[in-house]
Design a protein around this motif. Structure first.
Motif, short mmCIF file in Angstrom:
data_model
loop_
_atom_site.label_atom_id
_atom_site.label_comp_id
_atom_site.label_asym_id
_atom_site.label_seq_id
_atom_site.Cartn_x
_atom_site.Cartn_y
_atom_site.Cartn_z
N VAL A 1 0.83 -1.21 0.00
CA VAL A 1 0.00 0.00 0.00
C VAL A 1 0.86 1.26 0.00
O VAL A 1 0.47 2.26 -0.59
N GLU A 2 2.01 1.18 0.65
CA GLU A 2 2.87 2.37 0.67
C GLU A 2 3.20 2.81 -0.75
O GLU A 2 3.08 3.98 -1.11
N GLN A 3 3.59 1.80 -1.54
CA GLN A 3 3.93 2.09 -2.93
C GLN A 3 2.70 2.57 -3.69
O GLN A 3 2.76 3.52 -4.47
N GLY A 4 1.57 1.92 -3.42
CA GLY A 4 0.33 2.30 -4.09
C GLY A 4 -0.06 3.74 -3.79
O GLY A 4 -0.43 4.51 -4.69
N PRO B 1 -18.45 -3.07 18.47
CA PRO B 1 -18.20 -1.70 18.00
C PRO B 1 -16.82 -1.64 17.35
O PRO B 1 -15.91 -2.38 17.72
N GLN B 2 -16.68 -0.76 16.40
CA GLN B 2 -15.37 -0.58 15.75
C GLN B 2 -15.17 0.90 15.39
O GLN B 2 -16.13 1.61 15.11
N THR B 3 -13.89 1.28 15.38
CA THR B 3 -13.50 2.55 14.78
C THR B 3 -12.64 2.19 13.57
O THR B 3 -11.63 1.50 13.72
N ILE B 4 -13.07 2.60 12.40
CA ILE B 4 -12.44 2.13 11.17
C ILE B 4 -11.95 3.32 10.35
O ILE B 4 -12.71 4.25 10.10
N THR B 5 -10.69 3.26 9.96
CA THR B 5 -10.17 4.27 9.05
C THR B 5 -9.88 3.63 7.70
O THR B 5 -9.14 2.65 7.64
N PHE B 6 -10.49 4.16 6.66
CA PHE B 6 -10.18 3.72 5.31
C PHE B 6 -9.32 4.78 4.64
O PHE B 6 -9.63 5.97 4.68
N LYS B 7 -8.24 4.30 4.03
CA LYS B 7 -7.39 5.20 3.25
C LYS B 7 -7.27 4.58 1.86
O LYS B 7 -6.92 3.40 1.75
N SER B 8 -7.59 5.36 0.83
CA SER B 8 -7.60 4.81 -0.52
C SER B 8 -6.81 5.70 -1.47
O SER B 8 -6.95 6.92 -1.46
N GLY B 9 -6.00 5.04 -2.29
CA GLY B 9 -5.33 5.74 -3.37
C GLY B 9 -6.02 5.42 -4.68
O GLY B 9 -6.38 4.28 -4.93
N LEU C 1 -8.96 2.17 -8.20
CA LEU C 1 -8.30 2.02 -6.91
C LEU C 1 -6.91 1.43 -7.14
O LEU C 1 -6.75 0.43 -7.84
N VAL C 2 -5.91 2.06 -6.54
CA VAL C 2 -4.56 1.51 -6.65
C VAL C 2 -4.02 1.06 -5.29
O VAL C 2 -3.07 0.28 -5.23
N ALA C 3 -4.59 1.56 -4.22
CA ALA C 3 -4.19 1.10 -2.89
C ALA C 3 -5.34 1.34 -1.93
O ALA C 3 -6.03 2.36 -2.03
N GLN C 4 -5.56 0.39 -1.04
CA GLN C 4 -6.64 0.58 -0.07
C GLN C 4 -6.21 -0.03 1.26
O GLN C 4 -5.77 -1.18 1.32
N GLN C 5 -6.32 0.78 2.29
CA GLN C 5 -5.89 0.34 3.62
C GLN C 5 -7.03 0.52 4.60
O GLN C 5 -7.65 1.58 4.66
N MET C 6 -7.28 -0.53 5.37
CA MET C 6 -8.35 -0.50 6.38
C MET C 6 -7.69 -0.69 7.73
O MET C 6 -7.05 -1.72 7.97
N PRO D 1 -4.70 -3.53 -6.51
CA PRO D 1 -3.46 -4.31 -6.45
C PRO D 1 -2.78 -4.29 -5.08
O PRO D 1 -2.02 -5.19 -4.76
N ASN D 2 -3.04 -3.26 -4.31
CA ASN D 2 -2.35 -3.13 -3.02
C ASN D 2 -3.40 -2.94 -1.92
O ASN D 2 -4.12 -1.94 -1.93
N LYS D 3 -3.46 -3.91 -1.00
CA LYS D 3 -4.44 -3.81 0.08
C LYS D 3 -3.76 -4.12 1.40
O LYS D 3 -2.86 -4.96 1.44
N ARG D 4 -4.24 -3.46 2.43
CA ARG D 4 -3.69 -3.76 3.75
C ARG D 4 -4.78 -3.66 4.81
O ARG D 4 -5.61 -2.76 4.77
N PHE D 5 -4.75 -4.61 5.72
CA PHE D 5 -5.66 -4.60 6.87
C PHE D 5 -4.83 -4.64 8.14
O PHE D 5 -3.92 -5.46 8.26
#
Lengths: 979, 291
Positions: A379-382, A498-506, A513-518, A549-553
């Motif tokens: 994801v960093e690269q994405g 309960p959850q606190t969720i941050t989505f970051k998407s490139g 979408l080229v990168a997505q981080q949850m 192509p780039n995902k991270r959880f």
């Protein structure tokens, strides 16, 4: 005192005390159709007719009924001769678990007695005092309208399910097809319409039982209110158990003195940490070995949430048990508590699990139960390569499953000195295995019986109270019954994380979408049960719908001092998809793209792989080793049909958006796409046995656990289809650890797919034996061409023998054998169902009140085995999801005490508050499923919250990243925006 | 749970009931519809030693038109009967239109008007309506009776003018002044729930559209039904306009209500909501004025 009652035209003199409620007295007298849902009258489960008027027996004293006439559903039928209202409930598919069916039928009877020609609004008003957590009220309303027509002497003209002629899907169909989407149902038009639109016509084989809206196989007993649930038996000498629960969110128990309680005559046992062996376990009803951590014992010397177990008593009566609770002296050292996951991770937060013997807690000193990480690509690269990067944080809250039947279990010794547990559970086999070490009994000395159960939705995918009744039964030698109160069901049972969720998407310049981080901070409350797996599924669901192509959880699962989250229908997906689908909407708007076209550009298609799946298997990571490939996918068609049905293009019409004369009211439309799973690959397994009877009927013994969903019916349909018999020739029994093959249980949307395939394989084994026997009887050299249909085995030359002749021949006459076969099934696939969810809202911008006017869900669940039960799953699931999005919320004071553990303050939708709903079943043929089926049970939970949020944004331009959408929250957001 | 043990007395007529209360009033509790009382007894939040069940006192179940207009309603009259009664519909349309806001049918089938009024829940609709309509209550003891205005009846949270031995037996609702329109507005999370805030409004206009009478009574923004007397007075002599309404609303929500935060809503939100609802209620009531 003695009271005189006329119950169902029978005069009775009944002994009671002034403090007995009418509910208790009627059940004591054997009227088991009058059921417990709460002590406040809010569920309506205890509805009866008193002098013809519908009243609620749980908030009425029995003494008040003295001299009055009472009607219960037991008086409405005679054998198989049912009242038209009961018949209508069966025929329309209005019965799921059936727990509240007697109440609804009586409400209908009271309505029709004074108004034979009710409108739909009248019917909804009449049902408004009876909570239904299962059907979404759709089919009960239809049932009552049908019954009204029948009673007026009119021909009931309702086919509530419109099975349309198969059509080749044409993605370009226009408005002219709109009529077909909302077929005319004449007088019987209700707020909900269900349609089946086959997408693929070539692959779907002709079937005669599968695919048909068959009536539920257990419908008659449920429509009659027959004793079928855990509590509907009488046992001589039975003791009543009660729980003593913690009043503190976090405390050490310095001492317990039970002497005064034990001295009370009629109290037989008090159990607590000082007299129950300390055996470490994890309570989630999951496959062996249970996922870590092991952080519970039956009774601990520490309590970690308000409602946590302190002690339990068994006494001759409930009243005595309650008295005894007050006499137990507990010396607490109250400790500081933490309720929010965002506080639990801060340095200096109170340490919740400091016991030395807990096993496999990730970092107990920091309250981290688990840390889950998964990445594909980089994801960093994405992000570095992306044209745009978006980041938003979302919060989802805690809700409860709210089965109207709370947890209840009865334990007793049978004549072989084996312990029998009759319990309202989704996982009888897991319960047997898990409770054994706690009770110090070998598995072979325990039998678990699951009778009919009044809903579970995941709350009962847990070994929750069986150890308590087991301990008390062992200690006293007497049968012991424990039923949770509604308050305990909220605070001492299980809930949603309960959850606190941050989505970051490139995103690239062209909207890919080229990168997505949850990044998730999840709250697993006091114990880690299901904490690992719910959050893993959350990551999987959050990162599967779209190609990238780039995902991270990255997820930390935090201990806190709130009542324990566990399994709840959806299992992590509703949380993830709220965040994901609002985030995707936000990106589309920021890019100036159409919200659907942006999604379409990125969503997964047939043939795509789910690349994150091998990194996020639900149980052990190694159960999924290869990237699963999607073999069936009608997401595009679901979205197109859904758009049509909701009238998506009205978004462009400014006149539609505003209400004449009410400038403060704004309309909007929102949508979300959903993708779920079908069973846990490599883990979920079900078994089934089928045997023939003398008359050519079949017993089907299955471990699968029907919790009201209709799985017994669907499984019977599969058996009937293979065996060439009508559904009535199948006698199904589920589930009993002594009588049926193993099944992991009813969870993870697995039963139709896993147990259904086991049934199909089992039936195919029986079919081969029948064919062979037919060959013997018809003197065929080669019996491979024999076919089964219409209760006969047919040779290729046109001769046949009936299944009855075959059964008699094989059981009694020649080369005798029992025709029977047992099979089981495990899948390494988890084919995803897909759906498009659409929501229309009206927002009052002055008060913040959001009114949901319409919901449409178009679902690709593969081939639908039974459109009645399948649509019932979607309707009921959507309504639970609507509660999650709109009004349900467990709330706490600063000390961690839940302030609204009652229906009313905890708000569940009622019949008269429902939006219009539409269900469209878009059929694909899933190659790996039985007759092409995929799952349908959970996906309806996934899309309502984000679609609602997106609709509110569409209406007001205000983005709200937290549910539920209470008036105050919406008003505050609107005020802030325009301040 | 189930209620704690108690003695149960079920009088067959009003005299017996009055005697029972005369003897047991201090330890006892009157049971009417029981739809609020029995849940709290089930939780043992109330543990009366004696229950005097009024349900056999059928003489208290009546709806009578009064000769000069208005109605008198027996305290044991079920809410569902008010909902379906033509006299109530014609003579007290505000009451008739508001009954469906209360819970759901099987609660209204048992719940009584007197029980709800005496229960004095500040979030209940009926106490607010009784104050708005300037009803008065007949309170009876064995050897005496008195009439108390609804406005004086409600004293503090769940506290009323009712003495331990007294039974509320009847509710008298006077006719509305001529050319009076009415409105009831509330916001509940969903229909049938306890409201987060609400307001009952009566407006009378003369032939020129000038307000001659106004009454505003609020629900769930104080310990008792809150009467905005000063705010209502601001409207008298004025025409209904955005300006006049704003003045009324601002005065009412700033000076004449006392909302507190609860599980459903914060005090600030309730105050805001009371304002929005009042604005709408005044317009609605004014639109209902007919000559």
């Amino acid at each position: 005192m003695h009271i005189h009652l006329i119950i169902n035209n029978e005069e009775k003199t009944v002994t009671c005390t002034p403090d007995d409620t009418l509910l208790r007295v009627l059940r004591r007298e054997g009227y088991f159709s009058v059921r417990f849902g709460s002590d406040t009258g809010e569920t309506g489960a205890a509805a009866i007719r008193l002098d013809g008027e519908l009243v609620t027996a749980d908030i009425m004293l029995a003494a008040q009924a003295d001299g009055h006439t009472i009607e219960t559903i037991e008086g409405m039928s005679n054998g198989l001769d049912l009242h038209p209202i009961q018949r209508a409930f069966i025929e329309t598919g209005a019965i799921q678990s059936g727990y509240n069916t007697p109440a609804m039928v009586l409400a209908a009877k009271a309505l029709l007695a004074r108004n034979p020609n009710p409108t739909e609004a009248d019917v909804r008003d009449a049902l408004s005092g009876i909570l239904d957590r299962e059907t979404g009220y759709v089919k009960p309303v239809q049932a009552i309208l049908v019954a009204a027509a029948m009673l007026r002497g009119e021909a009931p003209n309702l086919p509530p399910i419109h099975v349309l002629t198969p059509v080749e899907y044409d993605p370009g169909f226009g408005d002219s097809d709109r009529d077909e989407l909302t077929p005319d149902v004449g007088d019987m038009a209700t707020q909900t319409k269900t349609e089946i639109r086959p997408k693929i016509t070539s692959d779907i084989p002709e079937t005669s039982v599968v695919g048909k809206p068959e009536q539920k196989v257990d419908a008659i007993k449920l429509a009659k209110g027959n004793p079928a649930f855990v509590d509907d038996i009488e046992m001589r000498g039975m003791l009543y158990a009660k729980l003593l629960t913690s009043p503190h969110a976090h405390a050490r128990i310095l001492d317990i003195d039970d002497s005064a309680a034990l001295a009370l005559p009629g109290v037989h046992a008090v159990i607590h940490y000082k007299n129950v062996e300390r055996v470490i376990y994890a309570s989630g009803g999951q496959s062996y070995p249970n996922p870590p951590p092991y952080d519970q014992v039956s009774f601990d010397n520490k309590v970690r949430h308000v409602g946590d177990r302190v002690a339990a008593v068994a006494a001759e009566s409930l009243a005595l048990a309650e008295e005894a609770l007050k006499l137990i002296k507990v010396d607490y050292e109250v400790l500081p508590a933490v309720l929010d996951e965002r506080d639990a991770i801060k340095p200096g937060a109170p340490i919740i699990h400091d016991e030395p013997d807990a096993i496999d807690i990730h970092d107990a000193q920091r309250n981290i139960s688990h840390h889950i990480e998964a990445e594909t690509g980089s994801v960093e690269q994405g992000f570095a390569e992306a044209a745009h990067v978006f980041e938003n944080t979302y919060r989802v809250h805690q809700v409860q499953q709210c089965p109207i039947e709370p947890h209840i279990a009865i334990a007793y010794w049978d004549s072989d000195e084996r312990l029998t547990l009759r319990t309202s559970t989704q996982v009888p086999f897991h319960v047997r295995r898990m409770v054994a070490p706690l009770l110090g009994l070998p598995v072979k000395r325990i039998r678990v019986i699951k009778p009919r159960i009044g809903g579970g939705f995941g709350a009962k995918q847990e070994m929750l109270i069986e150890d308590i009744v087991g301990h008390l039964c062992i200690k006293t030698g007497r049968p012991v019954r424990l039923e949770l109160t509604r308050e305990e069901e909220f605070m001492s049972s299980r809930t949603r994380h309960p959850q606190t969720i941050t989505f970051k998407s490139g995103v690239s310049a062209d909207g890919k979408l080229v990168a997505q981080q949850m990044t998730t901070l999840a709250n697993t409350g006091a114990y880690g049960t299901h904490g690992l797996t719910v959050q893993t599924v959350s990551g999987l669901r959050g990162l599967s719908t779209y190609n990238c192509p780039n995902k991270r959880f990255d997820c930390h699962v935090m201990y806190t001092n709130i009542p324990v989250p566990g399994a709840y229908r959806g299992y992590g997906a509703p949380q993830a998809l709220f965040a994901l689908e609002v985030h995707m909407d936000e990106i589309a708007h920021a890019l100036g793209m159409d919200v659907i076209e942006f999604r379409r550009k990125n969503w997964v298609n047939e043939g795509d792989g789910i690349d994150i799946a091998p990194h996020l298997g639900e149980g052990e990571k190694e159960t999924v080793t290869e990237i699963p490939i999607i073999l069936s996918n009608a997401l595009a068609e679901c979205v197109d049909f859904g758009k049509q049905a909701i009238g998506w293009d009205r978004r462009d019409d400014p006149e539609w958006r505003n209400v004449p004369g009410k400038p403060h009211q704004k309309r909007g439309l929102g949508m979300a796409v959903c993708m779920h799973g079908t069973a846990i690959p490599g883990l979920d397994m079900g078994g089934a046995s089928i045997k023939i009877n003398d008359d050519g009927s079949f017993n089907v013994l299955v471990g699968a656990t029907d919790l009201g969903t209709g799985s017994d019916t669907v499984l019977s349909q599969i058996a009937a289809e293979v065996l060439g018999v009508p559904l009535e020739d199948i006698i199904i029994y589920s589930s009993d650890t002594d009588m049926t093959p193993f099944d992991t249980g009813a969870y993870a949307s697995s039963t139709t797919y896993i147990s259904g395939t086991a049934i199909k394989k089992s039936a195919e084994g029986v079919r081969e034996q029948i064919k062979e026997r037919a060959g013997l009887m018809l003197d065929l050299d080669d019996w491979s061409g024999v076919e089964l249909r219409n209760r006969h085995a047919w040779a290729p030359d046109g001769r046949s023998v009936s299944l009855e002749q075959i059964a008699l021949h094989s059981l009694h006459q020649d080369q005798q054998r029992q025709i029977m076969h047992t099979a089981s099934f495990v899948s390494y696939e988890s084919p995803p169902p897909f759906a498009g969810q659409f929501v229309e809202v009206l927002v009052d911008t002055e008060t913040g009140q959001v009114t949901v006017e319409k919901m449409v869900m178009a679902v690709d669940a593969g081939v639908v085995i039974n459109p009645l039960t399948a649509s019932g799953q979607v309707e009921g699931g959507m309504v639970q999801a609507l509660g999650y999005a709109h009004c349900e919320e467990m709330r706490y004071d600063e000390a961690g005490r839940m302030v609204n553990p009652q229906f009313g303050p905890y708000k569940i939708y009622r019949a008269d508050e429902m939006p219009e709903m539409g269900v469209i079943l878009v059929q694909t043929h899933e190659p790996s499923g039985p007759f092409g089926a995929k799952a349908i049970a959970e996906i309806p939970k996934d899309g309502v919250a984000p679609a609602l949020s997106n609709a509110v944004f569409d209406a007001t331009g205000v983005r709200i990243r937290q549910i539920p959408f209470t008036p105050e929250r919406v008003w505050q957001a609107i005020s802030k925006q325009f301040a | 749970m189930k209620p704690a043990p108690f003695e149960y007395i079920a009088p067959n007529n009003l005299d017996e009931a009055l005697i029972a209360m005369e003897v047991n009033g201090f330890d006892g509790k009157l049971l009417a519809g029981g739809q609020s009382l029995i849940p709290v007894m089930n939780f043992r939040l109330a543990q009366p030693a004696v229950i005097v069940d009024l349900n056999g006192v059928t003489e208290l179940d009546f709806i009578r038109p009064n000769p000069g207009g208005g109605v008198t309603i027996g305290a044991l009259t079920r809410q569902s009967r008010l909902e379906h009664d033509a006299i109530v519909r014609d003579r007290v349309p505000l009451l008739h239109a508001t009954i469906p806001f209360i819970a759901h049918p099987q609660i209204r089938n048992r719940g009584t008007i007197g029980g709800s009024l005496a229960h004095a829940d500040p979030a209940g609709e009926l106490p607010v309506l009784s104050v708005a309509l300037q009803a008065r209550f007949k309170l009876q003891r064995y050897d005496k009776e008195r009439w108390v205005n609804a406005t004086d009846f409600y004293q503090a949270l769940f506290m009323t003018a009712l003495e331990p031995q007294e039974i509320m037996t009847a509710i008298e609702i006077p006719p509305l002044p001529p050319r009076t329109g009415w409105a009831f507005q509330e916001l509940a999370r969903r229909h049938g729930d306890y409201a987060q805030a609400g307001v009952a409004t009566l407006i009378a206009l003369d032939d020129d559209g000038v307000c001659t009478y106004a009454r505003l009574v609020f629900l769930n923004v104080g310990e008792i039904p809150m009467v905005a007397t000063e705010a209502a007075q601001l409207l008298v002599g004025e025409r209904i306009s955005a300006e006049s309404i704003t003045a009324v609303v601002n005065h009412a929500i700033q000076h004449e209500i006392e909302p507190t935060s609860d599980v459903h809503a914060s005090a600030d939100y309730k105050r805001h909501l009371a304002g929005v609802l009042t604005k709408r209620a005044i317009r609605q009531a004014a639109n209902r004025v007919t000559s």
